[in-house]
Design a protein around this motif. Structure first.
Motif, mmCIF file in Angstrom:
data_model
loop_
_atom_site.group_PDB
_atom_site.id
_atom_site.type_symbol
_atom_site.label_atom_id
_atom_site.label_comp_id
_atom_site.label_asym_id
_atom_site.label_seq_id
_atom_site.Cartn_x
_atom_site.Cartn_y
_atom_site.Cartn_z
ATOM 1 N N TYR A 1 0.837 -1.200 0.000
ATOM 2 C CA TYR A 1 0.000 0.000 0.000
ATOM 3 C C TYR A 1 0.880 1.262 0.000
ATOM 4 C CZ TYR A 1 -2.650 3.820 2.137
ATOM 5 O OH TYR A 1 -3.196 5.056 2.412
ATOM 6 N N ARG A 2 1.895 1.265 0.839
ATOM 7 C CA ARG A 2 2.765 2.436 0.953
ATOM 8 C C ARG A 2 3.555 2.676 -0.329
ATOM 9 N NH1 ARG A 2 5.041 1.366 7.126
ATOM 10 N NH2 ARG A 2 3.673 2.901 8.145
ATOM 11 N N ARG A 3 4.078 1.622 -0.909
ATOM 12 C CA ARG A 3 4.869 1.783 -2.133
ATOM 13 C C ARG A 3 3.999 2.298 -3.282
ATOM 14 N NH1 ARG A 3 9.913 -0.407 -1.552
ATOM 15 N NH2 ARG A 3 10.195 -1.920 0.147
ATOM 16 N N LEU A 4 2.781 1.785 -3.393
ATOM 17 C CA LEU A 4 1.872 2.256 -4.435
ATOM 18 C C LEU A 4 1.530 3.728 -4.236
ATOM 19 C CD1 LEU A 4 -0.603 -0.747 -4.816
ATOM 20 C CD2 LEU A 4 1.053 0.057 -6.513
ATOM 21 N N ASN A 5 1.277 4.126 -2.994
ATOM 22 C CA ASN A 5 0.905 5.516 -2.732
ATOM 23 C C ASN A 5 2.068 6.474 -2.911
ATOM 24 O OD1 ASN A 5 -2.002 6.199 -1.665
ATOM 25 N ND2 ASN A 5 -1.550 4.106 -0.999
ATOM 26 N N CYS A 6 3.283 6.010 -2.691
ATOM 27 C CA CYS A 6 4.449 6.847 -2.993
ATOM 28 C C CYS A 6 4.468 7.203 -4.476
ATOM 29 C CB CYS A 6 5.741 6.114 -2.622
ATOM 30 S SG CYS A 6 6.079 6.080 -0.848
ATOM 31 N N ARG A 7 4.159 6.217 -5.314
ATOM 32 C CA ARG A 7 4.201 6.459 -6.760
ATOM 33 C C ARG A 7 3.008 7.274 -7.239
ATOM 34 N NH1 ARG A 7 7.179 3.214 -4.778
ATOM 35 N NH2 ARG A 7 9.128 2.484 -5.717
ATOM 36 N N LEU A 8 1.859 7.073 -6.620
ATOM 37 C CA LEU A 8 0.696 7.870 -6.974
ATOM 38 C C LEU A 8 0.911 9.329 -6.571
ATOM 39 C CD1 LEU A 8 -2.088 5.352 -5.885
ATOM 40 C CD2 LEU A 8 -1.641 6.134 -8.226
ATOM 41 N N ALA A 9 1.467 9.553 -5.387
ATOM 42 C CA ALA A 9 1.757 10.917 -4.945
ATOM 43 C C ALA A 9 2.793 11.561 -5.862
ATOM 44 C CB ALA A 9 2.253 10.914 -3.503
ATOM 45 N N TYR A 10 3.786 10.777 -6.271
ATOM 46 C CA TYR A 10 4.789 11.303 -7.201
ATOM 47 C C TYR A 10 4.133 11.795 -8.482
ATOM 48 C CZ TYR A 10 8.718 11.594 -10.397
ATOM 49 O OH TYR A 10 9.631 12.055 -11.313
ATOM 50 N N SER A 11 3.159 11.064 -8.983
ATOM 51 C CA SER A 11 2.510 11.425 -10.237
ATOM 52 C C SER A 11 1.792 12.768 -10.138
ATOM 53 C CB SER A 11 1.509 10.337 -10.645
ATOM 54 O OG SER A 11 1.023 10.560 -11.952
ATOM 55 N N LEU A 12 1.356 13.135 -8.920
ATOM 56 C CA LEU A 12 0.710 14.430 -8.733
ATOM 57 C C LEU A 12 1.724 15.530 -8.435
ATOM 58 C CD1 LEU A 12 -1.943 16.000 -8.573
ATOM 59 C CD2 LEU A 12 -2.043 15.440 -6.141
ATOM 60 N N TRP A 13 2.567 15.318 -7.437
ATOM 61 C CA TRP A 13 3.500 16.372 -7.026
ATOM 62 C C TRP A 13 4.516 16.692 -8.108
ATOM 63 C CZ3 TRP A 13 0.348 17.924 -4.025
ATOM 64 C CH2 TRP A 13 -0.075 17.330 -2.852
ATOM 65 N N SER A 14 4.885 15.713 -8.915
ATOM 66 C CA SER A 14 5.896 15.968 -9.945
ATOM 67 C C SER A 14 5.398 16.939 -11.006
ATOM 68 C CB SER A 14 6.339 14.657 -10.597
ATOM 69 O OG SER A 14 5.271 14.056 -11.310
ATOM 70 N N GLN A 15 4.078 17.127 -11.102
ATOM 71 C CA GLN A 15 3.552 18.121 -12.040
ATOM 72 C C GLN A 15 3.928 19.529 -11.598
ATOM 73 O OE1 GLN A 15 -0.589 17.494 -13.361
ATOM 74 N NE2 GLN A 15 -0.497 15.464 -12.444
ATOM 75 N N LEU A 16 3.945 19.765 -10.290
ATOM 76 C CA LEU A 16 4.374 21.066 -9.777
ATOM 77 C C LEU A 16 5.885 21.240 -9.938
ATOM 78 C CD1 LEU A 16 2.206 21.328 -6.527
ATOM 79 C CD2 LEU A 16 1.761 22.318 -8.776
#
Length: 376
Positions: free
Chosen positions: A46-61
């Motif tokens: 769960y944690r590893r998946l959410n790290c990558r999902l968060a990356y997909s959002l924050w990396s846009q900024l």
């Protein structure tokens, strides 16, 4: 002004960028909600998946900072410290003077591969902000009300929960508790004088409870504390709106590494250590103001293509159907549909502007104007 520079100033372009960020963020939040089913089965997955999902959002900024505005970030440190970046759990202490200080921190976490797993001790109000707070919730960010009597148990529990985090994390602390303003600084220095502490010229008096608690709870997990002092060349005060308009800034970040074993375990001694650290940070700011440079060797970690590729992916997926839908609405000739579409565009514009407003200093919280007068 070139054509690309002209495009960067256009409202419709900003609106499209905001549309991609908001809609992709909502999609990501929905996927994160679905991943909750994994928590009782495989917490680390769960944690590893959410790290990558968060990356997909924050990396846009981060993409806006690195590729859209072309802002440069230079590190001032030593080779031994730089070699540890992205290879250990750490606590980050960053001065809180600028609207985009968090974004400069994020670009460094991205370049060293820990953007998705980065953490922060955040004010609880942000939990209810769409995209930002929702994404942080799934990342197990520690939220607080900034009233220690009410926060103590919640913060301790949240920090201890991170002790077995599977990805290297940088845990950010704004020890000043709020962004620097002249009013807050004046009040803060009155408190420093009443407590017999040395006055600071460029920082607010650090609040020690969050720091000492983080050090105590994460001892054995975290290897070091990175002290980061940020400034912008030319005495500029950048904003997220400036980034959106394509303005280029030059950020300088002085990074010092302190092994956790060098920080006292006793709470009072650890608090004194933090006060001494902020006196050193003040001296670094004074040096920068006088000489325009921090001490240490200069490093410019190369930007990576993943932030740009991630944004292009979301833009392709989301803008194609938007353009098709918009063309169909106007081709229909229906005044009702056209008005509804324009209303949707207006609502999206308002929403994006409100999200940007979260970062603006003049619209920040009044925390510190009176809270500094209360006993820590």
């Amino acid at each position: 002004m070139g054509f690309i520079a002209f495009l960067k100033t256009q409202f419709i372009v900003h609106l499209l960028i905001g549309f991609v960020f908001v809609v992709s963020g909502l999609i990501i939040n929905f996927i994160q909600l679905c991943t909750l089913l994994l928590w009782p089965i495989n917490k680390q997955l769960y944690r590893r998946l959410n790290c990558r999902l968060a990356y997909s959002l924050w990396s846009q900024l981060v993409m806006l900072l690195e590729w859209w505005s072309g802002t440069e970030c230079t590190l001032f440190s030593d080779e031994a410290t730089v070699k540890t970046f992205g290879k250990e759990h750490v606590i980050i202490i960053l001065n809180h003077n600028f609207e985009i200080d968090f974004l400069c921190g994020w670009t460094m976490t991205e370049r060293f591969g820990v953007l998705g797993s980065s953490k922060v001790l955040a004010k609880r109000e942000l939990l209810y902000v769409p995209l930002i707070g929702w994404t942080w919730y799934f990342l197990e960010i520690v939220f607080c009300k900034r009233k220690w009597e009410e926060d103590r148990d919640t913060v301790i529990e949240g920090l201890k929960r991170l002790s077995d985090y599977p990805e290297y994390m940088w845990f950010l602390l704004y020890c000043e508790g709020t962004r620097f303003t002249e009013t807050k600084h004046r009040i803060s220095m009155e408190v420093a004088e009443s407590k017999g502490l040395p006055k600071l010229k460029y920082h607010l008096l650090p609040r020690t409870k969050g720091f000492t608690t983080a050090v105590q709870c994460l001892r054995g997990t975290v290897s070091a504390v990175y002290d980061v002092t940020l400034n912008f060349r030319g005495n500029k005060n950048p904003s997220l709106l400036g980034i959106l308009y394509g303005k280029k800034y030059e950020a300088d970040m002085c990074v010092r590494r302190f092994p956790l074993e060098d920080i006292p375990q006793d709470e009072k001694e650890a608090a004194n250590w933090l006060h001494k650290l902020y006196q050193e940070k003040d001296a670094l700011q004074e040096m920068y103001n006088q000489e325009g440079i921090f001490p240490g060797k200069q490093f410019k970690p190369p930007r990576r293509p993943w932030t740009l590729l991630n944004f292009l992916f979301w833009a392709t997926v989301l803008l194609s159907p938007l353009f098709t839908f918009g063309f169909g609405v106007f081709a229909s000739g229906s005044p009702l549909l056209i008005l509804a579409f324009l209303g949707l565009v207006g609502a999206a514009s308002f929403g994006v502007r409100r999200l940007i407003g979260v970062t603006e200093i003049e619209k920040g919280s009044s925390y510190g104007n009176q809270e500094f007068k209360k006993k820590e």
